[in-house]
Design a protein around this motif. Structure first.
Motif: not given
Length: 251
Positions: A64-82
């Motif tokens: 049930s936490w899978f969607p929250k895991f995904k949304e939380g981890l996606k937020k790292i993308k901005g730092v990665f691309e920067q």
């Protein structure tokens, strides 16, 4: 972001991981770090169990936490691309140093190298997005809170995501030795869902998928790579994120 990028698929990354680790006949170069992780997870099991802090009590609660895991981890993308300055879909050792410098993190070079090497699973001398997630999570887990280099830059939301990932591992680690065995994993993950109905991208043999070096046990690093895939994160995730989902999401 406005950038068009080409990323290797998660399947390709997974196959490289399997191929590289399966061919290691001698002691794994990751053994020292994995031993540290086993010790840390064993300690966390005692601490969180005694205080009732483990969030999950069933496989269903993890799923049930899978969607929250995904949304939380996606937020790292901005730092990665920067910090992916050449926009090649990977962060080099030099680019990583600039990233850590931005956060005023004073990690020892040996620790940075150790973590970087353990996350660079295809030995490309660069880390892709999923590997960058693992790097940040391991750094957050292993750095002592009292040290000047402790990872204080992540947001409360991302810290919670990392903590819940640890909780998921601890739920599956029934004997508290810091590693997972096939019997406990198969029993726990199949508790509520037969494999043909399991959610996300979990395969019919999840333990085999996690046990990338085929040594009959799964450490936290292996578990983390598998979980990232199961919740639907791959190296192309987040390329269409809004421009405001930048470094502020992780600070």
């Amino acid at each position: 972001m406005g950038k068009s990028r080409c990323y290797p698929s998660q399947k390709s990354l997974s196959n490289k991981f399997i191929g590289m680790l399966s061919c290691c006949c001698s002691k794994s170069k990751y053994s020292e770090l994995d031993a540290q992780l086993e010790k840390k997870m064993s300690e966390e099991k005692v601490i969180r169990s005694s205080s009732g802090q483990i969030s999950f009590n069933s496989s269903e609660s993890i799923y049930s936490w899978f969607p929250k895991f995904k949304e939380g981890l996606k937020k790292i993308k901005g730092v990665f691309e920067q910090y992916d300055e050449d926009s090649n879909g990977a962060i080099s050792r030099d680019e990583l140093s600039k990233c850590l410098g931005k956060f005023n993190l004073q990690l020892k070079e040996e620790r940075i190298t150790e973590l970087f090497t353990s996350c660079d699973i295809n030995q490309s001398q660069e880390i892709q997005f999923t590997e960058f997630i693992v790097f940040l999570c391991l750094m957050d887990l292993l750095e002592e809170p009292s040290s000047s280099s402790s990872f204080k830059v992540i947001s409360k939301e991302l810290k919670e995501t990392f903590d819940r990932i640890v909780d998921a591992f601890l739920f599956l680690d029934k004997n508290g030795d810091g590693k997972l065995n096939k019997k406990d994993v198969d029993k726990s993950l199949n508790e509520f869902y037969p494999w043909e109905k399991s959610p996300g991208n979990i395969l019919k043999n999840p333990f085999m998928e996690m046990d990338q070096d085929r040594n009959g046990k799964v450490g936290f690093r292996e578990f983390l790579f598998a979980l990232i895939k199961w919740v639907g994160i791959d190296d192309s995730i987040g390329v269409e994120m809004d421009s405001d989902e930048e470094i502020s999401d992780i600070e």
